[in-house]
Design a protein around this motif. Structure first.
Motif, PDB file in Angstrom:
ATOM      1  N   LYS A 272      13.823  26.618  30.210  1.00 41.09           N
ATOM      2  CA  LYS A 272      13.191  26.664  31.521  1.00 41.09           C
ATOM      3  C   LYS A 272      11.906  26.046  31.522  1.00 41.09           C
ATOM      4  O   LYS A 272      11.396  25.340  32.574  1.00 41.09           O
ATOM      5  CB  LYS A 272      13.014  28.059  31.856  1.00 41.09           C
ATOM      6  N   ASP A 273      11.268  25.615  30.433  1.00 37.55           N
ATOM      7  CA  ASP A 273       9.759  25.135  30.413  1.00 37.55           C
ATOM      8  C   ASP A 273       9.999  23.717  29.658  1.00 37.55           C
ATOM      9  O   ASP A 273       8.713  23.087  29.821  1.00 37.55           O
ATOM     10  CB  ASP A 273       8.717  26.103  29.568  1.00 37.55           C
ATOM     11  N   ILE A 274      10.969  23.198  29.516  1.00 37.15           N
ATOM     12  CA  ILE A 274      11.059  21.867  28.995  1.00 37.15           C
ATOM     13  C   ILE A 274      11.318  20.933  30.492  1.00 37.15           C
ATOM     14  O   ILE A 274      12.474  20.837  30.739  1.00 37.15           O
ATOM     15  CB  ILE A 274      12.355  21.755  27.973  1.00 37.15           C
ATOM     16  N   THR A 275       9.878  20.409  30.631  1.00 36.90           N
ATOM     17  CA  THR A 275       9.873  19.949  31.990  1.00 36.90           C
ATOM     18  C   THR A 275      10.226  18.287  31.624  1.00 36.90           C
ATOM     19  O   THR A 275       9.922  18.014  30.668  1.00 36.90           O
ATOM     20  CB  THR A 275       8.544  20.035  32.670  1.00 36.90           C
ATOM     21  N   ASP A 276      10.195  17.328  32.707  1.00 34.98           N
ATOM     22  CA  ASP A 276      10.333  16.013  32.564  1.00 34.98           C
ATOM     23  C   ASP A 276       8.931  15.677  31.897  1.00 34.98           C
ATOM     24  O   ASP A 276       8.951  14.788  30.883  1.00 34.98           O
ATOM     25  CB  ASP A 276      10.587  15.389  33.912  1.00 34.98           C
ATOM     26  N   GLU A 277       7.888  16.079  32.297  1.00 32.63           N
ATOM     27  CA  GLU A 277       6.511  15.872  31.916  1.00 32.63           C
ATOM     28  C   GLU A 277       6.523  15.861  30.329  1.00 32.63           C
ATOM     29  O   GLU A 277       5.942  15.075  29.812  1.00 32.63           O
ATOM     30  CB  GLU A 277       5.462  16.800  32.481  1.00 32.63           C
ATOM     31  N   VAL A 278       7.047  17.193  30.029  1.00 30.87           N
ATOM     32  CA  VAL A 278       7.081  17.089  28.431  1.00 30.87           C
ATOM     33  C   VAL A 278       7.985  16.091  27.597  1.00 30.87           C
ATOM     34  O   VAL A 278       7.684  15.476  26.795  1.00 30.87           O
ATOM     35  CB  VAL A 278       7.663  18.702  28.148  1.00 30.87           C
TER      36      VAL A 278
END
Ligand code: SF4
Length: 474
Positions: A272-278
């Motif tokens: 859930k916390d693997i964002t596009d920003e990452v």
């Protein structure tokens, strides 16, 4: 949760009880010595390095021979029943030494200490000290208490503690790769997991102290750091001096900017916390490794809901697509649980098909082990018979073995930039290292003047399921 040379092994088999000591000959200058053995996830290994620093401050040197120790510590794991049984068995092996050396102290650290607290002293009479993961600063006082003949316990969990000001003593280090813990605890309440109860609420460490630790390691010759946390990608720190927020993507960038020669890895993520920003930050820097550990646990949405994983099968597979779109060469690995409460045969097959869709390079796989005090234990019956759990796990392992081998076969002929970590275990004529995708590569030293910490281009010529083999190319 751990990521070194591990291929397709069930969780508990990995990294069993490694005895630690810094590779210095300084230890002899200490009057008293400690012996520490760590189990479980990389966080425990990183914590043992914090404990070593605290004990060093108290005049204890490290030894890898527990018979020479004045203080024995086991840093324990509670993720599965088997992990705790392993520790109980290990404790019995210290009984003889303790009988011959009554002033010797035995202590239990980590998740088992936190889960069982003072009860551990009743159950294991040999144990003098019980300390939870957030209470290591109190070790000097606890040792003093125990040296005076009392049993000593501190299992207070903290909402602030990150040990940011303590420089870890690198134990058993290859001098090339090191862990840096960046968050502690976990706020996700996956129903099968003890971690929120044994490691407390999530908190992120001061970003400047993390970057300084990375700089210090680089100056000391390290060429790879793994940023660690139970839920590493939920890192979120507020710099009150600048009234600025540092997200995980920001932190990745700050560490990558220490030097293009410093590789950056991270573990363990929650999807859930693997964002596009990452993902775009990983794409932007060559030295941020193209590898993501992305635990799935199950491939079926109903089971994922019972596990409280907060995503569906479709959402997870779409995340895999997103990773492969933004980072086409990125390796993905997973954690998988077989035989969770009420799982049907059809739902089990959905886990297999999700693995085949995601094409994992490798996975940590185990069957469901009910843990006391977890939400699952309180809410659901552990109703899948053990033989069915084991058969399903065997099918998952077999699937992963095929996927790992297929992934390695596709690398034959390719050239990879490899960071040399040391000599191959099998032959002193060979180097061992890993590529950005976290694959182990073994290759002949040849007539090159190379050493651990050097980068070299290697062309893959053959492979096994777990290792790539190749030759240096100029
Ligand atoms: S994310 Fe879930 S499985 Fe991982 S440590 Fe947190 S509660 Fe446990």
């Amino acid at each position: 949760m751990e990521v070194l040379e591990l291929q397709n092994k069930t969780h508990d088999e990995t990294r069993q009880g490694e005895a630690f000591a810094p590779f210095t000959n300084e230890a002899n200058s200490f009057k008293k010595h400690f012996y520490i053995e760590s189990y479980g996830c990389a966080m425990n290994f990183s914590d043992s390095e914090i404990v070593a620093a605290i004990l060093n401050q108290q005049g204890f040197g490290a030894t890898t021979n527990f018979e020479q120790a004045d203080l024995i510590f086991l840093n324990t794991c509670s993720v599965r029943e088997k992990a705790e049984q392993t520790v109980r068995k290990r404790l019995t092996e210290f009984r003889k030494v303790k009988e011959s050396k009554p002033q010797m102290l035995v202590g239990v650290l980590g998740c088992m200490a936190e889960r069982l607290k003072a009860k551990l002293l009743e159950e294991e009479k040999l144990v003098d000290i019980v300390v939870g993961p957030d209470a290591y600063r109190s070790l000097p006082n606890l040792i003093e208490e125990a040296e005076s003949g009392q049993k000593a316990v501190n299992v207070l969990l903290s909402r602030e503690e990150t040990y940011a000001d303590i420089s870890p003593i690198r134990l058993n280090s290859n001098g090339v790769t090191a862990f840096i813990s960046i968050t502690r605890g976990c706020n996700n309440m996956c129903t099968f997991c003890v971690v929120p109860f044994t490691r407390g609420r999530e908190r992120s460490r001061n970003a400047n102290s993390i970057v300084n630790e990375a700089k210090d390691l680089f100056e000391k010759g390290y060429r790879e750091v793994t940023l660690l946390g139970q839920n590493v990608d939920s890192y979120y720190w507020v710099d009150e001096t600048k009234n600025e927020v540092v997200t995980f993507a920001n932190l990745l960038e700050q560490v990558a900017l220490v030097s293009p020669l410093l590789r950056v890895r991270f573990s363990t993520s929650h999807p859930k916390d693997i964002t596009d920003e990452v993902l775009y930050t990983i794409a932007k820097y060559e030295n941020i490794c193209k590898y993501i550990h992305l635990p799935i646990q199950s491939g079926n949405t109903r089971i994922l809901q019972l596990m409280n994983r907060t995503y569906t099968r479709e959402w997870y597979l779409a995340k895999v697509d997103r990773i492969k779109t933004i980072l086409p060469d990125c390796g993905i690995s997973a954690d998988i649980i077989a035989g969770f409460c009420t799982e049907t045969e059809e739902e089990h097959k959905e886990t297999i098909s999700a693995m085949e869709y995601s094409k994992y390079d490798y996975s940590y796989m185990f069957y469901y082990s009910e843990r006391p005090g977890t939400l699952a234990e309180r809410r659901y019956a552990d109703d899948i018979p053990e033989d069915v759990k084991k058969r399903r796990l065997a099918e998952i392992v077999e699937t992963q073995n095929k996927l790992s081998y297929q992934s390695n076969l596709q690398d034959i002929g390719k050239i990879f930039k490899v960071l040399i970590e040391g000599e191959s275990k099998k032959s002193g004529n060979d180097w061992k290292g890993r590529n950005s995708r976290n694959k182990v590569i073994v290759f002949a030293k040849g007539n090159y003047n190379l050493q651990p910490g050097d980068y070299v281009n290697v062309q893959v010529t053959e492979c096994t399921q777990g290792t790539l083999l190749g030759n240096i190319v100029d």
